[in-house]
Design a protein around this motif. Structure first.
Motif, PDB file in Angstrom:
ATOM      1  N   GLN A 163      -2.620   3.531  -6.761  1.00  0.00           N
ATOM      2  CA  GLN A 163      -3.661   2.918  -5.956  1.00  0.00           C
ATOM      3  C   GLN A 163      -4.885   2.500  -6.760  1.00  0.00           C
ATOM      4  OE1 GLN A 163      -3.954   5.465  -2.585  1.00  0.00           O
ATOM      5  NE2 GLN A 163      -5.504   4.123  -1.684  1.00  0.00           N
ATOM      6  N   TYR A 174       0.833  -1.210   0.000  1.00  0.00           N
ATOM      7  CA  TYR A 174       0.000   0.000   0.000  1.00  0.00           C
ATOM      8  C   TYR A 174       0.870   1.263   0.000  1.00  0.00           C
ATOM      9  CZ  TYR A 174      -4.181   2.754   1.230  1.00  0.00           C
ATOM     10  OH  TYR A 174      -5.243   3.631   1.229  1.00  0.00           O
ATOM     11  N   GLU A 175       1.960   1.192   0.771  1.00  0.00           N
ATOM     12  CA  GLU A 175       2.899   2.335   0.789  1.00  0.00           C
ATOM     13  C   GLU A 175       3.454   2.589  -0.601  1.00  0.00           C
ATOM     14  OE1 GLU A 175       6.275   2.540   3.619  1.00  0.00           O
ATOM     15  OE2 GLU A 175       4.954   1.455   4.980  1.00  0.00           O
ATOM     16  N   SER A 196      -5.170  -2.713  -2.596  1.00  0.00           N
ATOM     17  CA  SER A 196      -5.424  -1.557  -1.715  1.00  0.00           C
ATOM     18  C   SER A 196      -6.524  -1.859  -0.705  1.00  0.00           C
ATOM     19  CB  SER A 196      -5.891  -0.324  -2.507  1.00  0.00           C
ATOM     20  OG  SER A 196      -5.036  -0.063  -3.561  1.00  0.00           O
ATOM     21  N   GLU A 252      -6.875  -1.602   3.521  1.00  0.00           N
ATOM     22  CA  GLU A 252      -7.846  -0.708   4.171  1.00  0.00           C
ATOM     23  C   GLU A 252      -8.797  -1.490   5.090  1.00  0.00           C
ATOM     24  OE1 GLU A 252      -9.220   1.429   0.712  1.00  0.00           O
ATOM     25  OE2 GLU A 252      -7.515   2.808   0.795  1.00  0.00           O
ATOM     26  N   THR A 302       0.586   4.072  -2.857  1.00  0.00           N
ATOM     27  CA  THR A 302       0.246   5.485  -2.615  1.00  0.00           C
ATOM     28  C   THR A 302       1.411   6.377  -3.053  1.00  0.00           C
ATOM     29  OG1 THR A 302       0.824   5.076  -0.316  1.00  0.00           O
ATOM     30  CG2 THR A 302      -1.481   5.270  -0.775  1.00  0.00           C
ATOM     31  N   TYR A 303       2.635   5.955  -2.749  1.00  0.00           N
ATOM     32  CA  TYR A 303       3.796   6.774  -3.102  1.00  0.00           C
ATOM     33  C   TYR A 303       3.900   6.973  -4.614  1.00  0.00           C
ATOM     34  CZ  TYR A 303       8.548   8.547  -3.163  1.00  0.00           C
ATOM     35  OH  TYR A 303       9.662   9.319  -3.359  1.00  0.00           O
ATOM     36  N   GLY A 319       1.375   6.619  -6.778  1.00  0.00           N
ATOM     37  CA  GLY A 319       0.112   7.015  -7.414  1.00  0.00           C
ATOM     38  C   GLY A 319      -0.542   5.893  -8.209  1.00  0.00           C
TER      39      GLY A 319
END
Ligand code: NAD
Ligand code: 13P
Length: 352
Positions: A319, A310-311, A326, A330, A314-315, A317
């Motif tokens: 997702q 997930y890191e 993802s 969550e 998100t880093y 872009g």
């Protein structure tokens, strides 16, 4: 001819079974010394005895693999430095969260020319970006490191039920074949693939899909749903692997490390089992709590891997390209309810 000495770093469920499997071969094959040293993360058993002493007295790991004899040539050693002393073939098989600390302790302690293989399914995310475990081992210790992944539920291999595995290597096929020779038995067929990143990412990412499959089981959603989740997961595994490493090959996903491991883990793995319990409790009890209660010291890899991936998503872009990967994270952190595992699918992007 050089003779090889093997040490196994790790003695959990798979670590114990891998030691048993390897030791059955070193006892037979003239190119290996019989003895296999197995490093044990020491703990005190409820009886007051040390785990390493109990393993050496009973030839059995009563905590992580009860009821199975390891072979007289498996020697448990709680001292890391002494366990690897003189070994030139090092098998890394601990939960991925511990490997960095272990490697740091091993710097400067290894025999020159030592080779490594990682059976660890997971990844680390550093400031510079994602780092596969085999690379962490190779870079920290300055040694070559292959990987062995596959549809390998340890308890089944412990009782010698037939299965397969895939060794991933970079360039040096001779070394990969030596590892294959060490692991292959009539009930454990090993093939080699020159796609180390692809093989390792298969083993790593399928643990996230297994969490999704377990949630589906806990929600009593049925086989079609579970198959759909596995298919979507496999497609995201391939797309994510290729975005990270364009060299990753499609064929790798058809090896034991790919679709076969995905299937067995989604049917019978620990990540699946704990995720099922998580969904049955409506997400009200945390994964950490359920892991401690259900696994008695064994460790899940899927929850932390979902966070690490997930890191990266998100880093970078990415997702929206990976709704399943993802969503699992969550759900694990309580941001979404377990039922969301099937609610993103109408937005599924068209991954190649
Ligand atoms: P496990 O989950 O059964 O056991 C946990 C191990 O971690 C124990 O040996 C424990 O002593 C050790 N430990 C706990 N705290 C520690 C610390 N602070 N430092 C070092 N060690 C510590 O372990 P496992 O099943 O052998 O899993 C190892 C790797 O193998 C994982 O990456 C897993 O995904 C992979 N794997 C497991 C299986 C399986 O069926 N069990 C199959 C294939 C791959
Ligand atoms: P679990 O950790 O979910 O049990 O998966 C084991 C595995 O990797 C089988 O190949």
């Amino acid at each position: 001819h050089a003779k090889y000495r093997v040490a196994v770093i790790g003695s959990g469920n798979w670590g114990s079974v891998a030691s048993r499997l390897i030791a059955s071969n070193t006892a037979k094959l003239p190119s290996f010394y019989d003895e296999v040293r197995m490093w044990v993360f020491e703990e005190i058993l409820p009886t007051g005895k040390k785990l390493s002493e109990s393993i050496n007295e009973e030839n059995e790991n009563c905590k992580y693999l009860p009821g199975i004899k390891l072979g007289a040539n498996v020697i448990a050693d709680p001292d890391l430095e002494s366990a690897v002393k003189d070994a030139n073939m090092l098998v890394f098989v601990t939960p991925h969260q511990f490997v960095e600390g272990i490697c740091k302790k091993l710097v400067g302690k290894l025999r020159p020319g030592a080779e490594a293989i990682s059976l660890i399914k997971g990844m680390e995310v550093k400031m510079e970006g994602p780092c596969m475990i085999s690379k962490l081992i190779a870079d920290t210790l300055g040694i070559n490191c292959c990987v062995l992944m596959g549809a390998n539920i340890a308890n089944e291999i412990a009782v010698e039920m037939f299965s397969e595995a895939t060794i991933g290597y970079r360039k040096d096929k001779e070394v990969a074949n030596r590892w294959a020779n060490l692991f292959t038995t009539p009930y454990f067929l090993v093939s080699v693939a020159e796609d180390i990143e692809g093989v390792e990412l298969c083993g790593t990412l399928k643990n996230i899909v297994a969490i999704a499959a377990g949630l589906v089981d806990g929600l009593d959603m049925g086989n079609n749903t579970k198959a759909a989740i596995m298919r979507i997961g496999l497609r995201e595994m391939r797309a994510f692997s290729k975005l990270l490493f364009p060299s990753v090959r499609d064929n790798t996903f058809f090896e034991s490390c790919g679709v076969a491991d995905l299937i067995t883990t989604c049917l019978g793995g620990r990540n699946r089992r704990v995720a099922e319990a998580f969904a049955r409790n409506g997400g009200k009890r945390s994964f950490d709590e359920l892991e401690a209660e259900m696994l008695h010291g064994q460790k899940l890899q899927g929850v932390s891997t979902a966070r690490e991936v997930y890191e990266v998503l998100t880093y970078r872009g990415w997702q929206e390209l990976f709704p399943l990967l993802s969503t699992v994270h969550e759900i694990c952190i309580g941001q979404l309810p377990p039922t969301s595992i099937v609610e993103y699918s109408e937005h599924t992007p068209n991954l190649s």
